[in-house]
Enzyme design. Structure first.
Site, mmCIF file in Angstrom:
data_model
loop_
_atom_site.group_PDB
_atom_site.id
_atom_site.type_symbol
_atom_site.label_atom_id
_atom_site.label_comp_id
_atom_site.label_asym_id
_atom_site.label_seq_id
_atom_site.Cartn_x
_atom_site.Cartn_y
_atom_site.Cartn_z
ATOM 1 N N HIS A 5 -13.090 3.368 -0.286
ATOM 2 C CA HIS A 5 -13.000 2.342 0.770
ATOM 3 C C HIS A 5 -13.618 1.015 0.318
ATOM 4 C CE1 HIS A 5 -12.913 5.756 3.965
ATOM 5 N NE2 HIS A 5 -11.675 5.336 3.724
ATOM 6 N N ARG A 17 -2.471 -2.130 -3.514
ATOM 7 C CA ARG A 17 -3.679 -1.349 -3.298
ATOM 8 C C ARG A 17 -3.610 -0.128 -4.209
ATOM 9 N NH1 ARG A 17 -5.540 2.752 1.270
ATOM 10 N NH2 ARG A 17 -7.725 2.767 0.718
ATOM 11 N N ARG A 23 -12.049 16.346 7.100
ATOM 12 C CA ARG A 23 -12.797 16.638 5.856
ATOM 13 C C ARG A 23 -14.244 16.990 6.186
ATOM 14 N NH1 ARG A 23 -11.296 11.204 2.759
ATOM 15 N NH2 ARG A 23 -9.538 10.897 4.163
ATOM 16 N N GLU A 37 -8.087 -4.819 5.207
ATOM 17 C CA GLU A 37 -7.920 -4.525 3.783
ATOM 18 C C GLU A 37 -6.783 -5.332 3.173
ATOM 19 O OE1 GLU A 37 -8.121 -0.335 5.007
ATOM 20 O OE2 GLU A 37 -9.155 0.021 3.119
ATOM 21 N N ASN A 70 0.878 -1.176 0.000
ATOM 22 C CA ASN A 70 0.000 0.000 0.000
ATOM 23 C C ASN A 70 0.915 1.226 0.000
ATOM 24 O OD1 ASN A 70 -1.839 2.008 0.454
ATOM 25 N ND2 ASN A 70 -2.788 1.047 2.246
#
Ligand code: AMP
Length: 408
Positions: A179, A90, A240, A384, A7
């Site tokens: 996601h 990823r 955010r 993940e 990743n």
């Protein structure tokens, strides 16, 4: 098969080596501060644990460092590079081009590069990681697993904005959702945990971390996701803003004499619970401690967060005409039992009741709703890396089958 999961970010690179048959993590680690000074962290399943400063000027040097460690005689987990069968990468944004995981070829890299505009912070860093691995292990099969791919089953009614259609045609401006790797893993793990067929259930996954998103997964396919064209839309997040009226942004830009990049900086880095709490913190643990000490804005930030999650869950229950499972995951979803309780309090109308004792359980997967609750509510630790390893192994097997078919 031994799968190396990578990743790659702009200045860091996370990795794990997973045995795809046993799903055991053989080694994992992190190369941080690439291009600055370089910090290398590494752990194996048999007790090796290292954290040291190792200069890593480039991603290629970082990949070199981790590969050297993986084949180290004392601390490694492999004899040589050929012990790594597949590398699973990823990849954040595959646009509309990628609806599933793929073998990485020059054409795939070109197609991903075309998506750079859509994820300027993530995609170039991902591609740098891929190229570093290709340089050092040119004969190893590389598989790309996209964060957007699982969301590609959304229909136009869910992914189109109320903008002139020509902008979708011209620039592919639409909801992509993010996601996806986590939403896929968690929705399937929930069904497995409950002994359900994932193709028969309606699940809402609440991935509540520093970045947060919700997805509606109907009969195994995503029908909606709260993140949009970029990962800015949807829930109020750590820093955010989530959904906001674009009209307010024009107003703000005029009042404060700001240009677009300054507005985007505010929306991405200075908003969310950090902004609402008047810069107190983006960390839910700190907000909770402060709330207990009567920091009003910290309490308000958590309240707004929960309210927004509940609103999305309600709307996705409507979008699917019902819901069987609601699953909490990621840093906040897995750890903050108060937030889970607050969200579920709004959802009483769905017949949801929570078992307070189970809600504090820390297991990898736990059902926190009571036996009489009309909807199963679960907490599942996301994984993940494991999902990427599974995808990479599946693509590698498929590749072997098609190669042998070609040869017969
Ligand atoms: P993630 O992005 O999934 O790593 O989640 C990171 C966020 O999870 C942090 O910003 C924290 O706000 C939150 N978090 C982690 N551990 C806890 C905890 N024990 N209680 C509440 N929030 C937590």
């Amino acid at each position: 098969m031994r799968i190396l999961v990578i990743n790659s970010g702009s200045s860091s690179l996370k990795f794990q080596v997973i045995d795809s048959e046993t799903e055991e993590v053989l080694a994992k680690g992190l190369c941080e501060r690439i291009g600055i000074d370089g910090v290398f962290t590494y752990k194996t399943g048999n007790g090796v644990s290292i954290k040291e400063q190792i200069p890593m000027k480039t991603h290629t040097e970082a990949v070199h460092t981790l590969l050297d460690m993986l084949v180290d005689k004392e601390k490694g987990i492999a004899k040589d590079y050929s012990d790594i069968d597949v590398i699973g990468h990823r990849l954040v944004h595959g646009g509309e081009k990628f609806t599933g995981s793929v073998v990485i070829t020059d054409q795939v890299i070109d197609a991903m590069t075309e998506c750079n505009d859509l994820a300027p912070l993530h995609n170039p860093a991902n591609i740098i990681g891929v190229n570093a691995c290709r340089k050092l292990m040119p004969h190893t099969l590389m598989v790309g697993v996209f964060d957007t791919a699982f969301n590609q089953t959304m229909e136009p009614k869910a992914f189109l904005y109320g903008l002139p259609y020509r902008y979708y045609e011209k620039y592919k401006i639409r909801r992509y959702g993010f996601h996806g790797i986590s939403h896929k893993y968690v929705s399937q793990r929930a069904a497995e945990f409950l002994g359900q067929n994932p193709k028969r259930v309606k699940t809402i996954v609440c991935h509540l971390g520093n970045g947060a998103s919700i997805s509606a997964v109907k009969y195994g396919q995503v029908i909606d996701n709260s993140m949009g064209f970029t990962p800015l839309e949807g829930l109020v997040m750590g820093t955010r803003c989530g959904d906001v009226d674009p009209g307010a942004l024009e107003f703000l830009a005029k009042k404060e004499n700001l240009d677009f990049s300054q507005i985007m900086q505010i929306l991405n880095q200075e908003s969310g619970v950090l902004g609402i709490s008047k810069n107190f913190s983006s960390d839910f643990r700190e907000l909770k401690d402060a709330e207990i000490k009567y920091n009003e804005k910290a309490g308000l930030a958590r309240e707004i967060f929960s309210y927004k999650v509940a609103k999305y869950v309600g709307s996705y229950a409507a979008a699917m005409n019902g819901v069987d499972n609601i699953v909490f995951t990621a840093g906040i979803g897995e750890n903050d039992s108060d937030i889970r309780q607050e969200i579920c309090d709004y959802l009483e109308f769905l017949g949801i009741t929570i078992d307070e004792v189970k809600n504090r359980d820390q297991a990898e997967a736990v059902k926190i709703s009571t036996g009489s609750s009309k909807v199963n509510v679960l907490v599942i630790k996301t994984n993940e890396e494991l999902e990427i390893a599974r995808e990479a192994a599946a693509v590698a097997k498929q590749q072997k089958i098609s190669c042998s078919d070609e040869n017969t």
